[in-house]
Write a protein that holds these residues in place. Structure first.
Motif, PDB file in Angstrom:
ATOM      1  N   LEU A   9       0.794  -1.253  -0.039  1.00 26.70           N
ATOM      2  CA  LEU A   9      -0.011   0.106   0.109  1.00 26.70           C
ATOM      3  C   LEU A   9       1.001   1.542  -0.103  1.00 26.70           C
ATOM      4  O   LEU A   9       1.819   1.355   0.867  1.00 26.70           O
ATOM      5  CB  LEU A   9      -0.984   0.157   1.289  1.00 26.70           C
ATOM      6  CG  LEU A   9      -1.974  -1.058   1.456  1.00 26.70           C
ATOM      7  CD1 LEU A   9      -2.848  -0.823   2.554  1.00 26.70           C
ATOM      8  CD2 LEU A   9      -2.932  -0.831   0.234  1.00 26.70           C
ATOM      9  N   GLY A 217      -4.816   6.484   7.996  1.00 29.12           N
ATOM     10  CA  GLY A 217      -6.063   6.805   7.496  1.00 29.12           C
ATOM     11  C   GLY A 217      -6.653   8.156   8.026  1.00 29.12           C
ATOM     12  O   GLY A 217      -7.122   8.765   7.038  1.00 29.12           O
ATOM     13  N   LEU A 340      -6.556  -1.314   6.186  1.00 29.72           N
ATOM     14  CA  LEU A 340      -6.920   0.123   5.287  1.00 29.72           C
ATOM     15  C   LEU A 340      -7.461  -0.558   3.872  1.00 29.72           C
ATOM     16  O   LEU A 340      -8.277   0.088   3.343  1.00 29.72           O
ATOM     17  CB  LEU A 340      -5.287   0.634   5.038  1.00 29.72           C
ATOM     18  CG  LEU A 340      -5.025   1.415   6.170  1.00 29.72           C
ATOM     19  CD1 LEU A 340      -3.562   1.556   6.058  1.00 29.72           C
ATOM     20  CD2 LEU A 340      -5.924   2.592   6.582  1.00 29.72           C
ATOM     21  N   ARG A 341      -7.149  -1.754   3.402  1.00 29.18           N
ATOM     22  CA  ARG A 341      -7.507  -2.381   2.267  1.00 29.18           C
ATOM     23  C   ARG A 341      -9.171  -2.831   2.605  1.00 29.18           C
ATOM     24  O   ARG A 341      -9.993  -2.233   1.679  1.00 29.18           O
ATOM     25  CB  ARG A 341      -6.759  -3.595   1.964  1.00 29.18           C
ATOM     26  CG  ARG A 341      -6.930  -4.127   0.402  1.00 29.18           C
ATOM     27  CD  ARG A 341      -6.256  -5.415   0.238  1.00 29.18           C
ATOM     28  NE  ARG A 341      -4.853  -5.069  -0.027  1.00 29.18           N
ATOM     29  CZ  ARG A 341      -3.902  -5.472   0.876  1.00 29.18           C
ATOM     30  NH1 ARG A 341      -4.161  -6.280   1.749  1.00 29.18           N
ATOM     31  NH2 ARG A 341      -2.577  -5.020   0.795  1.00 29.18           N
ATOM     32  N   SER A 344     -10.690   0.687   2.320  1.00 27.64           N
ATOM     33  CA  SER A 344     -10.730   1.308   0.873  1.00 27.64           C
ATOM     34  C   SER A 344     -11.867   0.751   0.168  1.00 27.64           C
ATOM     35  O   SER A 344     -12.640   1.085  -0.876  1.00 27.64           O
ATOM     36  CB  SER A 344      -9.309   1.193   0.451  1.00 27.64           C
ATOM     37  OG  SER A 344      -9.359   1.033  -1.007  1.00 27.64           O
ATOM     38  N   SER A 345     -12.107  -0.672   0.295  1.00 26.94           N
ATOM     39  CA  SER A 345     -13.115  -1.494  -0.287  1.00 26.94           C
ATOM     40  C   SER A 345     -14.396  -1.032  -0.012  1.00 26.94           C
ATOM     41  O   SER A 345     -15.237  -1.056  -0.648  1.00 26.94           O
ATOM     42  CB  SER A 345     -13.028  -2.970  -0.134  1.00 26.94           C
ATOM     43  OG  SER A 345     -13.585  -3.394   1.286  1.00 26.94           O
ATOM     44  N   ILE A 347     -15.338   1.970   0.054  1.00 27.39           N
ATOM     45  CA  ILE A 347     -15.645   3.209  -0.604  1.00 27.39           C
ATOM     46  C   ILE A 347     -15.773   2.739  -2.041  1.00 27.39           C
ATOM     47  O   ILE A 347     -16.768   3.200  -2.647  1.00 27.39           O
ATOM     48  CB  ILE A 347     -14.272   4.225  -0.574  1.00 27.39           C
ATOM     49  CG1 ILE A 347     -14.241   4.601   0.999  1.00 27.39           C
ATOM     50  CG2 ILE A 347     -14.664   5.261  -1.635  1.00 27.39           C
ATOM     51  CD1 ILE A 347     -13.110   5.118   1.048  1.00 27.39           C
ATOM     52  N   SER A 348     -15.049   1.812  -2.549  1.00 27.43           N
ATOM     53  CA  SER A 348     -15.017   1.556  -4.022  1.00 27.43           C
ATOM     54  C   SER A 348     -16.485   0.489  -4.274  1.00 27.43           C
ATOM     55  O   SER A 348     -16.716   0.546  -5.254  1.00 27.43           O
ATOM     56  CB  SER A 348     -13.730   0.676  -4.536  1.00 27.43           C
ATOM     57  OG  SER A 348     -13.575  -0.405  -3.582  1.00 27.43           O
TER      58      SER A 348
END
Ligand SMILES: Cc1cc2nc3c(=O)[nH]c(=O)nc-3n(C[C@H](O)[C@H](O)[C@H](O)COP(=O)(O)O)c2cc1C
Length: 367
Positions: A9, A217, A340-341, A344-345, A347-348
């Motif tokens: 990352l 974050g 963090l992954r 992030s997922s 949001i996506s």
């Protein structure tokens, strides 16, 4: 240093890793007055930034300089990674910088200037307590990275205005000297990040990957930790100190009078002894400082958990075992990446039903 780590990352490749030349944005911050050369070297070897500590503020200048010289030499002999030195900035009532503070910083300059190999490794000075004033520019002119620890937005702004490279926003739950104004890490870090436009390192209460992910974050560029690194196999403090941290219950920490203001540590009979001593008002400032440092060394070196003072942060209650520095760094990075992954997922793909990732249950081995 550790084998160069392929960080998956980008958020783990930060201003901190670039500036100090380290693999992961994790700093072991200074913990005086006893030796931290062994644990600092271990952190630097594992890919973080280790820090040496001041050997005391109540000893003679000669004694302080001799001890610090040995600490610097010892750390350099134990690691080929980069390391830093922490120097608290005490001032006399007249406003002058304490002779020991000045002596420690000048020794750092002198040793680096005399030895090019050492200068490559000895890359930073972290200041704390009072404001370093003109010394900030001198530190940077000497080619060192200057990070300054703060407990308020006002102090962060003042440090940023003098051009420090990093501010370390360290909240009230931190171990050792904390701040007169009790602003806790989550509030302090968010406020400092909003108000200064230099890179911010989060500290105070960080002890696992959850804290690292939280800091990154929020937009910080790394974390600095003290207490977590005491309970490590490589730290050569007395085993009883490490076990006191591991066995600390929630609420097992107390705030007592330190040298420059309040200090946080674990509850021992010495805290009550200190309160009684302060109450009598019989000791002058110097005698009191000597008493406190001697009681800290008793705990750190001799493991005396009765008459010793045991500085440590509130996060002691979250630390469940003595681990190796490498295990701690690797576990923190792995867990932060996972968290963090996952964030992030969210949001996506907002419609996905998410499995709760949460923070580590101490028993399942995750950090
Ligand atoms: C035993 C101990 C001694 C410390 N001594 C110092 C010191 O000499 N100078 C300093 O700037 N901070 C000192 N600190 C604070 C740490 O550098 C760091 O800011 C703090 O431990 C971060 O909070 P944490 O304990 O929750 O990780 C000390 C902390 C501990 C636990």
């Amino acid at each position: 240093m550790s084998q160069s780590r392929e960080t998956e990352l980008d958020v783990l490749n930060t201003d901190v890793t670039h500036a100090y030349g380290i693999d992961v944005p994790i700093i072991q911050d200074g913990m005086g007055p006893f030796s931290t050369a062994a644990v600092a070297a271990a952190v630097s070897t594992a890919g973080g930034l280790g820090s040496l500590s001041n050997p005391g503020m109540s000893i003679t200048v000669d004694e302080g300089l001799a001890t610090l010289r040995l600490e610097i030499e010892r750390c350099a002999s134990l690691t080929s990674g980069p390391f830093a030195l922490n120097v608290p900035f005490g001032r006399l009532d007249s406003g002058e910088i304490l002779p020991l503070t000045e002596a420690y910083i000048e020794l750092a300059f002198e040793m680096r200037n005399a030895d090019a190999a050492l200068a490559k490794q000895f890359v930073g000075i972290t200041t704390s307590a009072g404001f370093p004033g003109d010394y900030s520019k001198r530190i940077r002119d000497e080619g060192l990275i200057h990070a300054h620890k703060v407990g308020s937005v006002r102090h962060a702004e003042k440090a940023a205005a003098t051009g420090v490279d990093f501010v370390i926003a360290s909240g009230y739950e931190m171990g050792g000297h904390t701040h007169s104004m009790p602003v806790h890490t989550f509030v302090l870090a968010a406020s400092v990040l909003a108000e200064v436009d230099i890179p911010v390192i989060v500290s105070g209460g960080v002890f696992n990957g959850c804290g690292l992910a939280g800091a990154l974050g929020m937009g910080a560029c790394g974390v600095a930790m003290g207490t977590r690194f005491i309970a490590t196999r490589e730290n050569d403090w007395h085993e009883a100190y490490k076990q006191k941290i591991v066995n600390s219950p929630e609420g097992g920490d107390v705030v007592f009078p330190g040298f420059y203001g309040p200090a946080r540590g674990l509850d021992t009979p010495a805290v009550e002894e200190l309160a009684a001593l302060v109450g009598t008002g019989e000791m002058d400032l110097v005698a009191m400082a000597r008493w406190k440092e001697e009681r800290m060394v008793r705990a750190m070196r001799d493991g005396d958990m009765d008459s010793g003072l045991v500085p440590a942060g509130q996060c002691a209650s979250g630390i469940k075992s003595v681990e190796s520095v490498q295990e701690i760094l690797d576990g923190m990075v792995r867990r932060a990446e996972e968290l963090l992954r996952h964030a992030s997922s969210m949001i996506s793909s907002p419609r996905t039903t998410h499995v709760r990732v949460g923070c580590p249950a101490p028993s399942n081995g995750r950090k």
